[in-house]
Design an enzyme around this catalytic site. Structure first.
Site, PDB file in Angstrom:
ATOM      1  N   GLU A  73     -36.416 -18.141  -9.142  1.00  0.00           N
ATOM      2  CA  GLU A  73     -35.522 -19.317  -9.216  1.00  0.00           C
ATOM      3  C   GLU A  73     -34.915 -19.466 -10.615  1.00  0.00           C
ATOM      4  O   GLU A  73     -34.900 -20.552 -11.197  1.00  0.00           O
ATOM      5  CB  GLU A  73     -36.295 -20.595  -8.836  1.00  0.00           C
ATOM      6  CG  GLU A  73     -36.991 -20.549  -7.496  1.00  0.00           C
ATOM      7  CD  GLU A  73     -36.043 -20.622  -6.305  1.00  0.00           C
ATOM      8  OE1 GLU A  73     -34.816 -20.615  -6.527  1.00  0.00           O
ATOM      9  OE2 GLU A  73     -36.519 -20.673  -5.167  1.00  0.00           O
ATOM     10  N   THR A 107     -38.818 -13.476  -2.136  1.00  0.00           N
ATOM     11  CA  THR A 107     -40.267 -13.547  -2.329  1.00  0.00           C
ATOM     12  C   THR A 107     -40.905 -12.206  -1.986  1.00  0.00           C
ATOM     13  O   THR A 107     -41.785 -11.718  -2.697  1.00  0.00           O
ATOM     14  CB  THR A 107     -40.883 -14.666  -1.474  1.00  0.00           C
ATOM     15  OG1 THR A 107     -40.259 -15.908  -1.810  1.00  0.00           O
ATOM     16  CG2 THR A 107     -42.377 -14.778  -1.724  1.00  0.00           C
TER      17      THR A 107
END
Length: 751
Positions: free
Chosen positions: A220, A34
């Protein structure tokens, strides 16, 4: 978060600075992906001069999208122009702009939830005279498989023509799609499929988006299905600047079409693909990382990588052998109590994870007993409750008058004496129109139907005159116009709860309005349809109880993983299927790597399943982790060992050692003998063990009044067939289902 390129390690900096072409970053759990993604966007804007308007970032949850947006906006000016969203939200936005090209759909289309789609499928089956649950399940399965693949419906049906009742299933699918079209509605899968159809049918629309997005980033990536993969390829087709982050070890959604092979397929579609690895873990201690590596290395379909961390030490993960599921739940509750009271943890720091929701009941009972605040996720979503679905149904009619599903849902709430027969007669007025359009037409005034529909029509016309902004006032106006609040009896407990939920719904409208002052009613309805109850996981001061699937991407200081038994985790269908077993192992890996500081695992010697108490075999993962010694392997597989334990009344004396060769072995890393995490004087050797007498639950009868130290006085209204669970209505807390053997109940009156 501040923009600080020096906060990244060398592994992260290398892919960050690759600003041309396709880049794949295989990022292990907790490796800072992230941080990499947010800094990548900020780097493009700040250091490379890229217009934020030309950057697209795709994530898999609304929560992740919101957090990413907040971080990037705090890092660099102009970042609010970056398009950050989930796949479904992105496609909904594209379709709101251009779906008119796909006649007869209009921009005001409804998005059907799973329950809405299920209702349409049931209608279709009824029209075909099909009352077979097997056919219904097959229709749902084939609908999903077709929409998440790359074939036309005709090609798909031909490919599967030799399967059971495929001709009938095909007709049902065609009829389902026609109903959606007539209702101007799309289901979740349609959001993706219709966007692909739009791009392929109208290349100029694709050109607009592919030219606009000079940089495409996907989080993802291992969870993408074929349709999502094709969407990414199309959007990156002009500039080719694709940056994807994924971890094949965390691909746990193959049951809904996710394909980690997309990671390997990238090389074919982007020959100059550059690949980088992130193997340093910033989340978990070395003890947790060690056992996570131990289990995932048993998978063969993966890239070669090995997580490491410089967070040395930490508590060794604990494996607890419970006598049964109630003992397991009590162990979890008492451990949590100890962690909060003596170790400084808060309830919100803790999660209890399981393979399937069915394991949650005993946990909830134990948590109630120990006054542990908790929230269960993966159950009934707020927006799926009947009273809330009714509110959504009413509001949809003011954005999409063709929505027959919503009309049929609300037309007899409040009760108006309108059933399926009356609706069928309404439809007969004009089959080309929707139910609402027929109800509003002049034709109805000359029929016997008019009187029945008049109360609804008066409310609808009254609400139609109201301005739709501010949204909260419009929603309140709808409640008044249709007299919805009056439909609930405040003296009835269930009705009172429903009315409170309606008030919560109005509150959610106000919150949305405050955050999105320019948003329309349609925007609000779209936001809640695409929302997930898992977006709230980890919020508030409560322990999280959830399935492993629900907590993907989250982290907790303390994690419990329960039910580690063959047939449960791994699930039974995977026991003789290597492909499914590898997915179960990935799921286990995800569960372990949610933990930052402490990890507790448990399995039961026996568990009540399929209407009887059955001996259980510890999960093979326990041995792969290195927590279950090989010495106990033969014993466990022969089902001859017991979770021999006694409690001596000490509030922190619990744990179930393995009975191996007459000694108690607490299995830790490497399976060696180790000290117990609590007072081992509370355990006695097998030959000294005396079974605690169990509470006689036969003393409880329906109709008795009982007293609970927390809930006060209540009356037993039902007892389960096995006599273990009682439904009790308490004066101040309503109905509670309690384990009679565990609950501290005093009988105060016999009847």
């Amino acid at each position: 978060m501040k923009y600080d390129i020096n906060s990244l390690n060398e592994e992260q900096l290398a892919p960050l600075k690759e600003i041309k072409g396709a880049v794949l970053v295989t990022a292990g759990a907790g490796s800072g992906k992230t941080r990499l993604l947010t800094h990548r966007v900020a780097y493009l804007i700040k250091e490379c001069g890229v217009d934020p308007y030309r950057i697209l970032a795709i994530t898999f949850t609304n929560k992740a999208a919101g957090e990413m947006k907040e971080r990037i906006i705090s890092m660099v000016d102009g970042a609010e122009k970056v398009w950050i969203s989930t796949f479904h939200s992105m496609c909904a936005k594209i379709l709101r702009r251009d779906i008119d090209a796909l006649y007869p759909f209009t921009k005001d289309f409804s998005i059907y939830s799973e329950s809405d789609s299920d209702k349409v499928i049931k209608e279709v089956l009824a029209e075909f005279g099909v009352n077979d649950d097997k056919i219904k399940k097959a229709v749902v399965k084939h609908l999903s498989n077709w929409k998440n693949g790359s074939q036309s419906l005709e090609e798909y049906l031909n490919t599967h023509s030799d399967e059971y009742d495929m001709q009938k299933i095909g007709k049902c699918i065609v009829a389902y799609q026609n109903k959606l079209k007539k209702n101007n509605a799309l289901d979740f899968d349609d959001l993706l499929c219709k966007t692909i159809e739009l791009f392929k049918t109208f290349p100029q629309i694709l050109d607009y988006y592919a030219n606009r997005f000079e940089y495409v980033l996907v989080d993802e990536f291992q969870d993408t299905n074929l349709v999502q993969y094709n969407l990414v390829k199309l959007l990156a087709s002009v500039h080719g600047n694709l940056f994807v982050v994924g971890d094949e070890d965390q691909c746990i959604y193959s049951w809904r079409g996710a394909n980690f092979q997309n990671i390997f397929n990238l090389k074919k579609d982007f020959p100059d693909l550059k690949t980088y690895k992130l193997e340093r873990n910033y989340r978990s201690t070395s003890e947790i990382i060690k056992i996570a590596n131990n289990v995932i290395k048993n998978n063969t379909a993966r890239l070669n990588k090995n997580m490491w961390t410089d967070k040395e030490g930490g508590e060794k993960p604990t494996l607890y052998n419970a006598y049964d599921e109630r003992d397991e739940a009590t162990y979890v509750a008492r451990t949590i109590q100890n962690l909060v009271e003596t170790k400084g943890y808060e309830y919100k720091d803790i999660a209890v994870l399981m393979r399937m929701n069915a394991l949650s009941r005993n946990l909830e009972e134990a948590f109630l007993l120990y006054n542990i605040p908790h929230r269960i996720f993966g159950g009934f979503k707020f927006y799926e409750r009947v009273e809330i679905k009714n509110m959504i149904g009413y509001l949809r009619l003011f954005t999409n008058p063709k929505d027959d599903v919503s009309f049929a849902r609300i037309i007899n709430f409040p009760k108006r004496g309108i059933g399926d027969g009356t609706l069928a007669k309404l439809q007969e007025l004009d089959y080309s129109k929707s139910l609402l359009e027929n109800a509003l037409s002049e034709d109805i005034k000359n029929t016997a139907l008019y009187k029945k529909f008049l109360p609804f029509l008066e409310g609808y016309n009254k609400a139609l005159e109201l301005p739709q902004k501010p949204l909260s006032k419009f929603v309140e106006g709808v409640l008044l116009a249709f007299k919805i609040r009056e439909a609930y009896n405040i003296k009835d407990e269930e009705d009172l709860n429903r009315l409170m939920n309606v008030d919560q719904f109005v509150s959610s409208v106000k919150e949305f309005e405050a955050l999105n002052p320019d948003a329309s009613l349609g925007d609000f309805l779209e936001s809640i349809t695409l929302s997930s109850d898992t977006d709230d996981i980890g919020q508030g001061g409560a322990v999280t109880i959830a399935t492993v699937h629900a907590v993907k991407g989250l982290e907790f200081k303390v994690v419990f993983v329960i039910g580690l038994e063959e047939g449960i985790f791994p699930i039974s269908r995977a026991l003789n299927n290597n492909y499914e077993l590898e997915e179960e192992r990935r799921l286990m890996y995800v569960a372990l790597t949610r933990a930052e500081e402490r990890l507790y695992l448990s399995h039961c010697s026996k568990r009540y399943m399929y209407r009887e108490s059955q001996y259980q075999t510890p999960s093979r993962f326990c041995r792969e982790l290195g927590l279950l010694s090989l010495e106990s392997k033969g014993i466990s597989e022969n089902k001859a060992y017991n979770a021999d334990r006694t409690y001596n009344g000490h509030s922190r004396s619990y744990g179930a050692p393995y009975a191996c060769g007459g000694d108690y072995v607490k299995s830790g890393m490497g399976g060696g003998k180790q000290s117990f995490p609590f007072d081992h004087k509370s355990f006695v050797k097998k030959e000294e063990k005396k079974e605690e007498p169990r509470k006689d639950v036969s003393i409880y009868k329906v109709g008795q009044k009982v007293e609970h130290p927390r809930f006060g006085i209540g009356q037993i209204v039902a007892i389960s067939d096995d006599g273990l669970v009682g439904d009790i209505i308490f004066e101040d807390f309503g109905k509670k289902s309690l384990m009679l053997e565990l609950a501290p109940l005093n009988i105060i009156e016999n009847e």
